[in-house]
Design a protein around this motif. Sequence first.
Motif, short mmCIF file in Angstrom:
data_model
loop_
_atom_site.label_atom_id
_atom_site.label_comp_id
_atom_site.label_asym_id
_atom_site.label_seq_id
_atom_site.Cartn_x
_atom_site.Cartn_y
_atom_site.Cartn_z
N ASP A 42 0.86 -1.18 0.00
CA ASP A 42 0.00 0.00 0.00
C ASP A 42 0.90 1.24 0.00
OD1 ASP A 42 -2.69 1.36 0.45
OD2 ASP A 42 -1.48 2.15 2.10
N LEU A 50 -6.01 0.02 2.38
CA LEU A 50 -5.32 -0.76 3.40
C LEU A 50 -6.30 -1.60 4.21
CD1 LEU A 50 -2.60 -1.45 4.67
CD2 LEU A 50 -2.92 0.48 6.25
N GLN A 67 2.65 -1.55 4.32
CA GLN A 67 2.32 -0.13 4.17
C GLN A 67 3.61 0.69 4.14
OE1 GLN A 67 0.15 1.68 7.42
NE2 GLN A 67 -0.86 3.14 6.06
#
Length: 303
Positions: A42, A50, A67
């Motif tokens: 992400d 997410l 992330q």
Amino acid sequence: MTTTTPSVSIVMGAFNARRFIAEAIRSLLAQTFSDFELIVVDDGSTDDTLQILRSFAKRDSRVWPIQIAHGGIVAAANAGLQAARAELIARADADDVSLPQRLQKQFDFLEANPQVVAVGSRMIVVEPYGSPLRTTEHRLDHESIESELLAGSGWALPQPAAMFRKSAVARVGGYRNDYPWSEDLDLFLRLAEIGRLANLPDALVKYRVHPNSTNWRHAQTQLANKPKLLAEAYRRRGRPMPTELTFKDYWNQPPAERFANWVWYALRDGNIRGARRHACSALKTAPFSLLSWRATYWAIRGY
């Protein structure tokens, strides 16, 4: 994340991808080849991308969300490659659909052809709502693919359908930020210098075109990259770049014309809802165009 080392690592980057990403992930989890991990990076999304990834991860241990701060396609791709545990890397985009036998066929091909460092496939091009536009006719052999790459076609080995060897990508330096939005053309040109490239004749991916896609939004940047990118590739090969080489903007089509064309394809597919949405987009883009109104008329009629 699975605890054993998988045979394939799928690497997908995602930025504000909530519209299509669930369908993309479901198509990968439904593969006939199941020994893989799915790493989805992400890239600092501001929507609920997410949260969607975490929901899939709770249900399937093969899904591994990562992330990072927003850094773009190259940063996301390299983060995924660094995390990947398998030698074979399958790339996937967050807006495309992989057909069920994609991983199995590409895995088998690379296992049987150790000289090949990257393999793609033909694809079914679809409009935003999934109606087919055409099936591509990608060249299959190394010489033809490299020739098209050296002419500036990043489409020659399509990244959304690519599987490659992680060690080969590491050997050529991975993805680079030197040529924004042309990172695939740059990578495959370098891979062609150390091994063979191939495409499978099967259409293994549904490649979705839509107004937010990279090729739509960044076509001019990609076009501007090509002279320098190819000059570097020819220098590495010890060859002069052909003076007659010219570059075309394949995305240089008026948006209203593209939306109107999608109306016809959606209607042919029985996708009335999609056709009407395309007609609305055509009218918004070119409200005084006869083509927009003609497409709207047929979309309203529904055939």
